[in-house]
Design an enzyme around this catalytic site. Structure first.
Site, PDB file in Angstrom:
ATOM      1  N   SER A 127       0.853  -1.193   0.000  1.00 19.80           N
ATOM      2  CA  SER A 127       0.000   0.000   0.000  1.00 19.80           C
ATOM      3  C   SER A 127       0.882   1.233   0.000  1.00 19.80           C
ATOM      4  CB  SER A 127      -0.901   0.017   1.239  1.00 19.80           C
ATOM      5  OG  SER A 127      -1.601   1.251   1.357  1.00 19.80           O
TER       6      SER A 127
ATOM      7  N   TYR B 223      -1.853  -1.206  10.239  1.00 15.07           N
ATOM      8  CA  TYR B 223      -2.030  -1.357   8.792  1.00 15.07           C
ATOM      9  C   TYR B 223      -0.814  -0.831   8.046  1.00 15.07           C
ATOM     10  CZ  TYR B 223      -4.043  -1.121   4.128  1.00 15.07           C
ATOM     11  OH  TYR B 223      -4.267  -1.284   2.788  1.00 15.07           O
TER      12      TYR B 223
END
Length: 270
Positions: A144, A157
């Site tokens: 990401s 995350y």
């Protein structure tokens, strides 16, 4: 790229980027091994791919289970492409950090899940015949753009995705020497179950099918890292250079002091 592949394996294929990749690769003669945790949605994706001429083997599987993943991948036969796509995020306010349970769940899926996919895949691919370019197989892992900055609204995350990105990029040279191409995929915001509940601005938001096209082109080109949109990636890298207090203040102002989404473990894929 779909025309160059005979067999692909994708985790988190029941929604989001995983679903879009499966559909993009579903051509006559292709064999797809698809996994997910929602049997109904996974079968719907499988049927869509079969309608396009692909042979599809869906499997409900938990990427956190190392032994089951190794057996599934080891018995899949030749694999031209493996995509470690399964991932989860947490949904809490900026004033309530990830709980211990959320933190462990996120790392178990986002990091361990990638390793449980990529490592068995590398073992399979290193024994496969190489093509004319010396490539035995390709592995992509979905990291990401959040990997580029320590985001206070999603510490587990962003940290888990940073670990995935660093591991893939650092492992790429040795893997390439064995004929295996590794690609770290760092997308920005993509329309999916993971972003559906966000109540803040998501610059550069794109559909999953467009993201899948960018990913497949990057993998086919043998790129070690694919970042998109490029300008969001550049901004995230710049943000990562800011003093932590300033970064936290800027993120809080941009999100209006709130963060939404699904609890860890309830949203899979991107």
């Amino acid at each position: 790229m779909a025309q160059d592949l005979c067999s692909a394996l994708i985790t988190g294929a029941s929604s989001g980027i995983g679903q879009a990749l499966a559909v993009a690769l579903a051509t006559p003669g292709a064999t797809l091994h698809l996994s997910g945790r929602d049997a109904t949605r996974l079968e719907a994706v499988a049927e869509s791919c079969r309608a396009r001429g692909a042979v599809v083997h869906p499997r409900v599987i938990d990427v956190r289970d190392a032994d089951t993943m190794a057996a599934w991948i080891g018995n899949a036969g030749r694999l031209d492409l493996v995509v470690a796509n399964s991932g989860i995020s947490a949904g809490t306010s900026d004033h309530a950090p990830d709980t211990p349970a959320q933190t462990r769940a996120i790392f178990a899926t986002n990091l361990d899940g990638v390793l449980h996919t990529a490592l068995p895949a590398m073992a399979v691919m290193q024994d496969q015949p190489a093509d004319s370019d010396g490539v035995r197989g390709r592995i992509a892992a979905i990291a990401s753009i959040a990997a580029f900055a320590p985001l206070p609204h999603g510490p587990a995350y962003s940290a888990s995705k940073a670990a995935v990105d660093f591991w893939m990029v650092a492992s790429a040279p040795a893997a390439r020497a064995r004929g295996i191409v590794l690609t770290s995929i760092c997308p920005g915001y993509v329309r999916s179950g993971m972003t559906a509940g966000n109540r803040f601005a998501m610059p550069g938001l794109m559909n999953a099918d467009r993201a899948a096209g960018i990913i497949l082109r990057g993998v086919a080109a043998g790129r070690v890292r694919v970042v998109f949109p490029w300008w969001i990636g550049l901004a995230a890298r710049a943000a990562g250079l800011l003093p932590p207090r300033l970064l936290g203040a800027l993120v809080a102002a941009q999100r209006g002091g709130s963060r939404s989404g699904q609890p860890a473990g309830e949203v899979e894929g991107r």
